[in-house]
Design a protein around this motif. Structure first.
Motif, PDB file in Angstrom:
ATOM      1  N   PHE A  48       0.837  -1.200   0.000  1.00  0.00           N
ATOM      2  CA  PHE A  48       0.000   0.000   0.000  1.00  0.00           C
ATOM      3  C   PHE A  48       0.870   1.248   0.000  1.00  0.00           C
ATOM      4  O   PHE A  48       1.182   1.821   1.044  1.00  0.00           O
ATOM      5  CB  PHE A  48      -0.937  -0.028   1.213  1.00  0.00           C
ATOM      6  N   PRO A  49       1.274   1.720  -1.183  1.00  0.00           N
ATOM      7  CA  PRO A  49       2.223   2.828  -1.269  1.00  0.00           C
ATOM      8  C   PRO A  49       1.696   4.136  -0.690  1.00  0.00           C
ATOM      9  O   PRO A  49       2.472   4.933  -0.151  1.00  0.00           O
ATOM     10  CB  PRO A  49       2.497   2.960  -2.772  1.00  0.00           C
ATOM     11  N   GLY A  50       0.397   4.380  -0.784  1.00  0.00           N
ATOM     12  CA  GLY A  50      -0.141   5.608  -0.212  1.00  0.00           C
ATOM     13  C   GLY A  50      -0.043   5.620   1.302  1.00  0.00           C
ATOM     14  O   GLY A  50       0.302   6.638   1.909  1.00  0.00           O
ATOM     15  N   VAL A  51      -0.341   4.479   1.910  1.00  0.00           N
ATOM     16  CA  VAL A  51      -0.216   4.371   3.364  1.00  0.00           C
ATOM     17  C   VAL A  51       1.246   4.484   3.766  1.00  0.00           C
ATOM     18  O   VAL A  51       1.580   5.112   4.787  1.00  0.00           O
ATOM     19  CB  VAL A  51      -0.824   3.051   3.878  1.00  0.00           C
ATOM     20  N   GLN A  52       2.135   3.914   2.962  1.00  0.00           N
ATOM     21  CA  GLN A  52       3.564   4.015   3.252  1.00  0.00           C
ATOM     22  C   GLN A  52       4.031   5.462   3.224  1.00  0.00           C
ATOM     23  O   GLN A  52       4.798   5.890   4.096  1.00  0.00           O
ATOM     24  CB  GLN A  52       4.366   3.194   2.237  1.00  0.00           C
ATOM     25  N   ARG A  53       3.568   6.241   2.247  1.00  0.00           N
ATOM     26  CA  ARG A  53       3.944   7.660   2.187  1.00  0.00           C
ATOM     27  C   ARG A  53       3.428   8.400   3.414  1.00  0.00           C
ATOM     28  O   ARG A  53       4.140   9.234   3.984  1.00  0.00           O
ATOM     29  CB  ARG A  53       3.405   8.308   0.904  1.00  0.00           C
ATOM     30  N   TRP A  54       2.176   8.101   3.784  1.00  0.00           N
ATOM     31  CA  TRP A  54       1.617   8.736   4.989  1.00  0.00           C
ATOM     32  C   TRP A  54       2.470   8.388   6.210  1.00  0.00           C
ATOM     33  O   TRP A  54       2.799   9.256   7.014  1.00  0.00           O
ATOM     34  CB  TRP A  54       0.175   8.261   5.199  1.00  0.00           C
ATOM     35  N   TRP A  55       2.833   7.130   6.344  1.00  0.00           N
ATOM     36  CA  TRP A  55       3.635   6.675   7.482  1.00  0.00           C
ATOM     37  C   TRP A  55       4.992   7.377   7.493  1.00  0.00           C
ATOM     38  O   TRP A  55       5.451   7.841   8.546  1.00  0.00           O
ATOM     39  CB  TRP A  55       3.793   5.170   7.417  1.00  0.00           C
ATOM     40  N   ASP A  56       5.617   7.479   6.339  1.00  0.00           N
ATOM     41  CA  ASP A  56       6.911   8.163   6.263  1.00  0.00           C
ATOM     42  C   ASP A  56       6.786   9.625   6.686  1.00  0.00           C
ATOM     43  O   ASP A  56       7.675  10.169   7.357  1.00  0.00           O
ATOM     44  CB  ASP A  56       7.468   8.080   4.842  1.00  0.00           C
ATOM     45  N   ASN A  57       5.679  10.253   6.309  1.00  0.00           N
ATOM     46  CA  ASN A  57       5.474  11.661   6.660  1.00  0.00           C
ATOM     47  C   ASN A  57       5.188  11.848   8.143  1.00  0.00           C
ATOM     48  O   ASN A  57       5.767  12.728   8.787  1.00  0.00           O
ATOM     49  CB  ASN A  57       4.321  12.252   5.837  1.00  0.00           C
ATOM     50  N   ILE A  58       4.302  11.058   8.703  1.00  0.00           N
ATOM     51  CA  ILE A  58       3.902  11.279  10.096  1.00  0.00           C
ATOM     52  C   ILE A  58       5.036  10.947  11.047  1.00  0.00           C
ATOM     53  O   ILE A  58       5.223  11.619  12.066  1.00  0.00           O
ATOM     54  CB  ILE A  58       2.626  10.469  10.438  1.00  0.00           C
ATOM     55  N   ARG A  59       5.826   9.943  10.732  1.00  0.00           N
ATOM     56  CA  ARG A  59       6.879   9.564  11.685  1.00  0.00           C
ATOM     57  C   ARG A  59       8.084  10.508  11.624  1.00  0.00           C
ATOM     58  O   ARG A  59       8.966  10.431  12.474  1.00  0.00           O
ATOM     59  CB  ARG A  59       7.319   8.119  11.476  1.00  0.00           C
ATOM     60  N   GLN A  60       8.108  11.398  10.650  1.00  0.00           N
ATOM     61  CA  GLN A  60       9.168  12.406  10.595  1.00  0.00           C
ATOM     62  C   GLN A  60       8.826  13.647  11.418  1.00  0.00           C
ATOM     63  O   GLN A  60       9.688  14.498  11.644  1.00  0.00           O
ATOM     64  CB  GLN A  60       9.421  12.813   9.144  1.00  0.00           C
ATOM     65  N   ARG A  61       7.600  13.740  11.893  1.00  0.00           N
ATOM     66  CA  ARG A  61       7.211  14.911  12.676  1.00  0.00           C
ATOM     67  C   ARG A  61       7.868  14.855  14.050  1.00  0.00           C
ATOM     68  O   ARG A  61       8.010  13.795  14.662  1.00  0.00           O
ATOM     69  CB  ARG A  61       5.690  15.003  12.802  1.00  0.00           C
TER      70      ARG A  61
END
Length: 217
Positions: free
Chosen positions: A189-202
């Motif tokens: 699920f590439p969209g969920v992966q992008r979301w995960w990459d973004n949120i965990r960088q906060r």
């Protein structure tokens, strides 16, 4: 002493959500540990804060609030900037719907079934029930597929900037990503992966990682 006292332990996904909200809002708070795993939530003292023996509970201004959605609403009302609740009605309805879905369905499957068996039981030196995990995996995959629908075309779960539900889901996903099954599902699920990459960088995510899991996943 802060005007806000948060009761709950760092391993709770809901406590972590509230901690992230405080950090995003730039509001200081004090935290009093109350450990679910040690049964501390059922002490008479804590039951006066939360009558159902859960965390978090927030003490402020002579009153005590419980349930994460209510605490988030309180913080948004008193500290509206940065806004974590959409101003547009349709987007706000989407956010409320996602909050209900995460609370009522995702948490039970991802935490109560998958992560509890794969992460928490080993931590407590209890046996892992592979049957429970196997039964949970189709549900987890289905839930990822629902997340993929909005996240395939936008950054956050709700249209516009990051919102409350991203911080509600993030600590749950953190536990899912500690499991090999969760990481395998995420790869589809590439969209969920992008979301995960973004949120965990906060910064709010990084600063609220439970100490015992800082070297995990």
């Amino acid at each position: 002493m802060s005007d806000f006292v948060l009761y709950g332990f760092d391993g709770s996904t809901y406590v972590r959500t509230v901690r992230m909200l405080f950090l995003e809002k730039g509001v200081t708070y004090d935290q009093v540990p109350v450990d679910v795993l040690k049964g501390e939530t059922h002490s008479p003292e804590h039951l006066r804060r939360h009558p159902f023996g859960k965390v978090p509970a927030l003490e402020t201004g002579g009153r005590i609030l419980y349930e994460t959605d209510a605490i988030a609403e309180f913080l948004e009302g008193h500290f509206p900037s940065p806004a974590l609740v959409p101003r547009q009605l349709d987007d706000r309805v989407d956010m409320r719907q996602w909050a209900a879905v995460i609370n009522n369905y995702y948490y039970q499957t991802m935490i109560g079934e998958l992560a509890w068996q794969r992460v928490i039981n080993p931590l407590l030196q209890r046996p892992v029930d592979e049957i429970v995990i196997a039964a949970a995996l189709p549900k987890v995959r289905h839930q990822f597929s629902l997340l993929e629908q909005p996240l395939a075309t936008r950054t956050w779960l709700v249209a516009g900037p990051v919102s409350y539900v991203d911080f509600l889901l993030a600590p749950i996903m953190a536990y899912v990503m500690m499991t090999p099954e969760g990481r395998e599902i995420m790869a589809d699920f590439p969209g969920v992966q992008r979301w995960w990459d973004n949120i965990r960088q906060r910064e709010s995510f990084e600063r609220t990682i439970p100490e015992r899991f800082r070297t995990s996943g």
